[in-house]
Design an enzyme around this catalytic site. Sequence first.
Site, PDB file in Angstrom:
ATOM      1  CE  LYS A  90      -3.487   2.403   2.573  1.00 28.29           C
ATOM      2  NZ  LYS A  90      -4.144   2.493   3.731  1.00 28.29           N
ATOM      3  CD  GLU A 150       9.143  -5.557   6.984  1.00 24.94           C
ATOM      4  OE1 GLU A 150       8.720  -4.857   7.068  1.00 24.94           O
ATOM      5  OE2 GLU A 150       8.854  -5.592   8.990  1.00 24.94           O
ATOM      6  N   GLY A 199      -5.034  -2.018   4.826  1.00 25.23           N
ATOM      7  CA  GLY A 199      -4.078  -3.146   4.528  1.00 25.23           C
ATOM      8  C   GLY A 199      -4.663  -3.971   4.636  1.00 25.23           C
ATOM      9  NE  ARG A 200      -6.771  -3.934  10.763  1.00 25.93           N
ATOM     10  CZ  ARG A 200      -6.053  -2.499  10.301  1.00 25.93           C
ATOM     11  NH1 ARG A 200      -5.041  -2.575  10.333  1.00 25.93           N
ATOM     12  NH2 ARG A 200      -6.622  -1.336  11.394  1.00 25.93           N
ATOM     13  CD  GLU A 214      -2.098  -3.897  11.113  1.00 26.41           C
ATOM     14  OE1 GLU A 214      -0.403  -4.902  11.190  1.00 26.41           O
ATOM     15  OE2 GLU A 214      -2.675  -3.642   9.949  1.00 26.41           O
ATOM     16  CG  HIS A 247      -5.546 -35.912  16.395  1.00 24.29           C
ATOM     17  ND1 HIS A 247      -6.142 -36.842  16.538  1.00 24.29           N
ATOM     18  CD2 HIS A 247      -6.361 -35.759  15.371  1.00 24.29           C
ATOM     19  CE1 HIS A 247      -6.810 -37.534  16.777  1.00 24.29           C
ATOM     20  NE2 HIS A 247      -7.555 -36.892  15.113  1.00 24.29           N
ATOM     21  CE  LYS A 306       5.943  -1.053   9.971  1.00 24.92           C
ATOM     22  NZ  LYS A 306       4.365  -0.143   9.607  1.00 24.92           N
TER      23      LYS A 306
END
Length: 547
Positions: free
Chosen positions: A204, A210, A264-265, A350, A381, A514
Site C-alpha cells: 500500500k 521487508e 491494508g488488512r 491489528e 490431535h 519499525k
Amino acid sequence: MGAAIEDVFKALANDRAARSGEKVAQLFAADPGRFAAFSATFEDMLLDVSKCSLTPATLGLLLDLARTAGVEEKRAAMFAGEHINITEDRAVLHTALRDRSATPFTIDGQDVRADVAKVLADMAVFTDGIRSGVLTGWTGKPITDVVNIGIGGSDLGPVMATIALSPYHDGPRAHYVSNVDGAHLFDTVKPLDPASTLFIVASKTFTTQETMANAASARQWIVEALGEAAVSNHFAAVSTALDKVAAFGIAPDRVFGFWDWVGGRYSVWSAIGLPVMIAVGAANFARFLDGGHALDEHFRTAPLEKNLPVLLALVGIWHRDVCGYATRAVIPYDQHLARLPAYLQQLDMESNGKHVTLDGETVAHDTGPVVWGEPGTNGQHAFFQLIHQGTSPIPVEFLIAARGHGEDEWPGLKRQHAMLIANCLAQSEALMRGRTLEEATAQLLAAGRDKDAAAKIAPHRVFTGSRPSVTIAYDKLDPYTLGRLIALYEHRVFVEGAIWNINSFDQWGVELGKELASTLLPAVESGQAPASLSASAAGLLHHLVGQ
Ligand code: F6P
C-alpha cells in the site's frame, strides 16, 4: 452514552453472576427451541451461537449494548464514507471495492465506484493476458509462476484466498514471499525459471522495509538471469503510492492502484487481490466480490437480532468482557481455510488491539482477544486437550461446509467429508456437554475397572462442559462463500470496535518496533551497539554479531 453503556455492561455482569454454576446443557434441556432461538441464517450460511451461555435476556442486553453504543449509526457513517478513521482522517470504504453498481459515489471529490471499476477492468485485462500467454516473459516464454512480494495485508489476504480457492485455481502457480528473512525469497525462487516468472510487488505504502528489500533482491535475480531490459516483462506492482512505484521502475501499464480509504488488512478485495485473480480468473474473483457485497447488504439491512456479524460480535463481547476470556480459537473444519486463522489474526488483532477510545481515553473494558487456530481435525490431535480440560475456557469458532470439494471426481472422498462433519459436531458437543465425575466413574466400572482404579482415574476423565463454541456452517467453500465469510468477519471486527468505541482502522502499535529496527540496522551491520540501547539489546547484539 458512556454511562448508559456502563449500565448495560453492569447488567450483563449481574446476569452472568446470577447464573454462575448454570450449565449450557440445562439451557438446552429447558428449551427445545434453543437452537432456533440462538441461530441465524443468511442464504445458506448459518451461525449457531446456542452452545454459548446466553439466555434470551442476555441476548436482549447484548443487543441493548449494540444500540446504546450506536452501532447502527456508526455502520451508516462507514457506508456513507465519513472519515471514521479519525487518527488518519480517512474514510473506511473497503465495502465500495465489492459494490460494483454503476451509480457514482463521490467521496472527498472522488467517484470511488468509477475508480474501482476502472482498476478491476485493468486487472482483468492483465490477468487474461498472463493466463492466455499473450503477455509473456522477456524471452517469449509464457508465465508459469507468479510470486507476490508483500507483507501483512499485502500478503495474508491473497495467501488465504489462494489456498481457499485452490479448487478453482487454473492459472499459473502462485507463490508468496513476505518475510525479510532472505530464506523466504531464496527458497521460493530456487525451483523457478526466471524466464517464466512474474513478480507482483504489493505494498500500500511502497515503503515497507521487508517488501522493498525482497523486491530489490527479486529485481536483481531477474536482471542477473535475463538482463536489465527484462524487468518490465517480469514485474507488476500494486500500491496507493504510484509515484514511488514509478521510481522503482515498473512499467505504468503494469501498476494497479488503490486508495487510502482501503486499510491494508481490508485490501484483498482491491488490486492487492491481483495474484488471486491471476490464479482463479477474473470471473471467479468477481464472484468473491459478489459474496462480500451480499454480506455487506445483509449487515447494512438485517435487524440486529438476525444480523450475523452483529451476533458474532455480541458473542465476542460477551466472552471477552463479561466472561473474561482472553483468547478465541478459530478452527475451520475445511482444509482450504488453513490460513484463515492467520488472516484473522491481522484483521482482528491489528484492528482491535487498542487501549484508548476514539476520545483518547483509556478503554473501560478489555478489547481485542488473542485470535489463533488451525484447521480441524488436526487441532484435535494437538491442542484440543487444553480447550477441553485446561483451566481457562477458550471460546471456539468452528467453520464447516455441508459439501466438500473433489467428491464428484472421487466419490470415495464423500465418506471423508462425512467424517469431517462428524468430528466438527462432536467437538462442539463434547465441549458443551462435558462429563461429570459420576459419569466418568460409571464408564470406568462398566469397562471392567475395579472401584479403586475407577476412583483414581475418574477425575482425569472429567470435562467441565459448558465450554463455549459457535459454529458457522455453509454449503460449499466457493468464491462467493469465501467473500461472504471474509466480509462477515470484517463486520464482526467493526461491531466489536464500535462497542468498545475504538478506532479499528489505524495501527500505530506497529510503529515503535519499525522505528527501532531502522535505527538498529546500522548497529547490526557495524557490530557496534549505540549507548542508547538497553543492556539486554546490547548484550544480544554483541552475542549475535559482535566482533
Ligand atoms: O506494519 C503493519 C502494516 O502497516 C499493515 O497494516 C500492512 O498491512 C502491512 O504493514 C504492509 O503494509 P504495506 O502494504 O504498506 O507494505
